[in-house]
Enzyme design. Structure first.
Site, PDB file in Angstrom:
ATOM      1  CE  LYS A 244     -19.040  40.652 -42.927  1.00 51.81           C
ATOM      2  NZ  LYS A 244     -19.927  40.357 -44.051  1.00 51.81           N
TER       3      LYS A 244
ATOM      4  CE  LYS B  60     -22.335  41.768 -39.046  1.00 56.63           C
ATOM      5  NZ  LYS B  60     -22.977  42.599 -40.086  1.00 56.63           N
TER       6      LYS B  60
ATOM      7  N   GLY C 237     -20.578  34.131 -45.558  1.00 62.04           N
ATOM      8  CA  GLY C 237     -21.195  32.844 -45.250  1.00 62.04           C
ATOM      9  C   GLY C 237     -21.460  32.652 -43.764  1.00 62.04           C
ATOM     10  N   GLY C 238     -21.622  33.777 -43.032  1.00 60.09           N
ATOM     11  CA  GLY C 238     -21.946  33.693 -41.608  1.00 60.09           C
ATOM     12  C   GLY C 238     -20.789  33.263 -40.724  1.00 60.09           C
TER      13      GLY C 238
ATOM     14  CG  HIS D 102     -30.706  39.379 -44.494  1.00 61.39           C
ATOM     15  ND1 HIS D 102     -29.344  39.238 -44.361  1.00 61.39           N
ATOM     16  CD2 HIS D 102     -30.936  39.552 -45.821  1.00 61.39           C
ATOM     17  CE1 HIS D 102     -28.781  39.329 -45.556  1.00 61.39           C
ATOM     18  NE2 HIS D 102     -29.733  39.508 -46.459  1.00 61.39           N
TER      19      HIS D 102
ATOM     20  CG  HIS E  30     -25.128  34.599 -38.263  1.00 63.43           C
ATOM     21  ND1 HIS E  30     -26.040  35.457 -37.707  1.00 63.43           N
ATOM     22  CD2 HIS E  30     -24.279  34.270 -37.265  1.00 63.43           C
ATOM     23  CE1 HIS E  30     -25.745  35.651 -36.427  1.00 63.43           C
ATOM     24  NE2 HIS E  30     -24.688  34.924 -36.131  1.00 63.43           N
TER      25      HIS E  30
ATOM     26  CD  GLU F  58     -26.240  40.171 -47.445  1.00 62.94           C
ATOM     27  OE1 GLU F  58     -26.500  39.086 -47.990  1.00 62.94           O
ATOM     28  OE2 GLU F  58     -25.489  40.270 -46.446  1.00 62.94           O
TER      29      GLU F  58
ATOM     30  NE  ARG G 144     -21.330  36.465 -53.264  1.00 61.91           N
ATOM     31  CZ  ARG G 144     -22.399  36.060 -52.602  1.00 61.91           C
ATOM     32  NH1 ARG G 144     -23.466  35.633 -53.256  1.00 61.91           N
ATOM     33  NH2 ARG G 144     -22.439  36.081 -51.292  1.00 61.91           N
TER      34      ARG G 144
END
Ligand code: ADP
Ligand code: ADP
Ligand code: MG
Length: 664
Positions: free
Chosen positions: A116, A158, A164-165, A208, A235, A275, A297
């Protein structure tokens, strides 16, 4: 076009890919772990090959074994689905080395978007708005704390390698920062073997909203409009829809342009998702959305996009992977109606959303207009504890949001899942929530309404227990008719008289119930606390007289469904106690589910205080913390960290202070 394809995945997404590939005339090759030998994807593929034991690390993540199968079977391409190897650049490279086409973006694009922090830096440079925060090199606690101060609370920590949160913590004030950081790092290390974090401003009233993008290897890239995935729990997405409520043409154009810029910046080809987090406090604005991450993906929620644009994204993935040019331009794409997807999980909302794996006693989805169901489990199958607990996705398409919502509500009402506990009743309440219906929701909506959405009254289970008991007795009588020809010879307590009754003990939800059973004219009924139910046979299951309750029998258990809620009823077995949970007072710590013991915080002989953390059991994507039920001393630790545990398995005992344990 390719003539053969290997699908390096399982469950609903493997089945979904197989469907399109078969329609296009490709030979489909499945791989499976030992836990999936009878899996749905194994049955649907033209051929299937075992690649190892149940744990993903020994099967679905074994790139070497998967490539070996691909070469042996002559697969021309590999589709990785989502999760597992889908965002693994080395795997994509190994495919290329082996001369097999990886159905996905170039490895360089996966790598560029893989972490990220790196992705955010790249996007900033490309002129895409990113969430303000700190994504620098330095990981010193003091520096991170200072940066959080500078950004201004609330902030979000983060894991840079997160997904996957996982590895994410919201922090509301400086005093909580150190604990949150430690937690995020621990989770990040455990899940991604990388404890680096970044810090972001926590956007208020966050929505989101993500953009589906598609590129080809000839330099073309388009967006396929947005999806709103704001209904999340921890999340993780629960409901997704397209288009986003309240979206304007202006904001869509700005978001779409940013998404295409992002994809182009990394030389993207194939299906991907950008996102964004949007500030929903004053409606969507062109300067109120920021890049969060790119998923390189196919996304779980891609069917809502397929529904509104009328195209098959897997087919497009295969065409692009085969070198074809995208068969349309941006201007050819238009939105038709509205689509909403609900993720059906084998989990128990009334019990902290604990995963609920196990055999499926009954599974049935409605076939009605505008409804698509992508399932990975079938009637008679099993939800295993090794992977994601998703049973299916139910997707409703309609002319507008109201119609889509109406269709989804009807479809959920008619969905039957017996065996594993599931979230249907929760989903039904969720999509009826006025905030959702009138699109005043954000990513915190589920959490804020959790008490209403996930609490179910115990008293309503009386009729269910009465019916379950009657159905078990009726089923036994029926079986005897088949075996012996005469049920009344059986030594089951019924006396030969026109109306006969007796009382038997049944267990349900860890409690004992004495049910008065009666039979008259071959019909069986049960009475519990004055509530009377009659079991009538109805195509392989039992119903009460109004038809509102249905009992499905699997093994020795009756699974009774009422309003999408399940009550399990079994004959009381004195050697087993009233249920797997056992008594609360015995101090025995048992695993609440099938899973893996990922951490053990106590040692033999250690004194612990009531409420102290003892261990963490993880199943699928869910961690469950076991705490001490009382002050005491730990003994009889019977499981080591890393071991697989069965539901109800004893993990340790908390003895009375002094160490000695009563007979447990
Ligand atoms: P999406 O936006 O497509 O829902 P997610 O990040 O929720 O993306 O992940 C999609 C799927 O990938 C999940 O359902 C799961 O199977 C798998 N997955 C992703 N990240 C993880 C993770 N950290 N641990 C386990 N499974 C994961
Ligand atoms: P993952 O890789 O686990 O999917 P994301 O970065 O996509 O991680 O974030 C997951 C979810 O966390 C988002 O869908 C959103 O609900 C929430 N979230 C992420 N970043 C922010 C933020 N800066 N402010 C508010 N919520 C956020
Ligand atoms: Mg994400």
């Amino acid at each position: 076009m390719f003539k053969s394809i290997l699908i390096a995945n399982r469950g609903e997404i493997a089945c979904r890919i197989i469907r399109t590939a078969s329609r296009m005339g490709l030979r489909t090759i499945a791989v499976y772990s030992r836990a999936d030998a009878k899996g749905q994807h194994v049955q649907e593929a033209d051929e299937a090959h075992e690649i190892g034991p149940a744990p993903a690390a020994q099967s679905y993540l074994r790139a070497d074994r998967i490539l070996e199968v691909a070469q042996r079977t002559g697969a021309e391409c590999i589709h990785p689905g989502y999760g597992f190897l889908s965002e693994n650049a080395e795997f994509a490279e190994s495919c290329a080395t082996a001369g097999i086409v990886f159905v996905g973006p170039p490895p360089s694009a996966i790598r560029a978007m893989g972490l990220k922090d790196g992705a955010k830096a790249l996007m900033r440079a490309a002129g895409v708005p990113v969430v303000p925060g700190y994504d620098g090199e330095c990981q010193d606690e003091a520096v991170l704390a200072e940066e959080a101060q500078r950004i201004g609370f609330p902030v979000l920590i983060k894991a840079v390698a997160g997904g996957g949160g996982k590895g994410m913590r919201r922090v509301d004030g400086a005093e909580d920062f150190a604990d949150a950081l430690a937690g995020a790092r621990r989770e990040a290390q455990a899940f991604f073997s990388n404890d680096r974090v970044l810090i972001e401003k926590y956007i208020s009233s966050p929505r989101h909203i993500e953009m589906q993008v598609f590129g080809d290897s000839h330099g073309n890239a388009v967006h396929m409009f947005e999806r709103d995935c704001s209904l999340q729990r921890r999340h993780q997405k629960v409901i997704e829809e397209a288009p986003a409520p309240g979206m304007t043409a202006e904001v869509r154009a700005a978001m779409g342009a940013a998404a295409v810029t992002a994809a182009t910046a990394v030389g993207y080809a194939g299906a991907g998702t950008i996102e964004f987090i949007a500030d929903g406090s004053q409606g969507l604005r062109t300067d109120g959305f920021w890049f969060m991450e790119m998923n390189t993906r196919l996304q779980v929620e891609h069917p809502v996009t397929e529904a509104i644009i009328g195209r098959d994204l897997v087919e497009l993935q295969l065409r692009v992977a085969a070198g074809e040019v995208l068969p349309f331009t941006q201007d050819d794409l238009a939105i038709n109606g509205h689509a909403i997807e609900a993720r059906l999980y084998a989990e128990d909302p009334a019990n902290g959303f604990l995963p609920s794996p196990g055999p499926v006693a009954w599974l049935d989805f409605p076939k009605c207009e505008g409804i698509r169901v992508d399932a990975g489990v079938v009637n008679g199958g099993e939800v295993t504890s090794y992977y994601d607990p998703m049973i299916a996705k139910i997707i409703a398409h309609g002319a507008d949001r109201e119609e889509a919502l109406h269709r989804l509500a009807n479809a959920l009402n008619d969905t039957i899942v017996a065996g594993p506990r599931c979230n249907v009743a929760f989903l039904r309440r969720l999509i009826a929530l006025p905030h959702f219906v009138h699109h005043k929701f954000d990513t915190g909506t589920i959490e804020r309404h959790l008490a209403d959405l996930a609490s179910f009254s115990e008293t309503s289970s009386l009729p269910a227990i009465a019916l379950g008991a009657a159905a078990l007795v009726a089923q036994r009588a029926g079986n005897l008719i088949q075996c012996d020809g005469n049920p009344w010879d059986a030594n089951d307590g019924f006396q030969l008289s026109p109306k006969r009754s007796l009382t038997e003990k049944f267990a349900s939800n860890g409690k004992l119930h004495e049910v008065e059973l009666f039979t008259t004219g071959g019909i069986f009924g049960g009475v519990l606390s004055g509530v009377r139910q009659i079991a009538r046979a109805h195509s392989l299951h039992w119903r009460n007289e109004s038809g509102e309750l249905r009992a499905f029998i699997h093994g020795d258990i009756a699974y009774v469904l009422q309003n999408s809620l399940q009550t399990e009823v079994s004959r009381y077995d004195p050697s087993q106690g009233a249920g797997a949970q056992g008594g609360e007072g015995d101090g025995v710590i048992r695993s609440p589910m099938h899973g893996k013991l990922i951490a053990l915080f106590a040692a033999d002989g250690e004194s612990v205080a009531r409420g102290q953390r003892l261990a963490i059991v993880e199943a699928m994507k869910m961690e469950h913390v076991l705490v001490a039920p009382r002050d005491g001393v730990v003994s009889r630790i019977s499981v080591a960290a890393g071991a697989q545990v069965a539901q109800g398995a004893e993990i340790m005992t908390i003895g009375e202070n002094g160490g000695d344990v009563k007979n447990g």
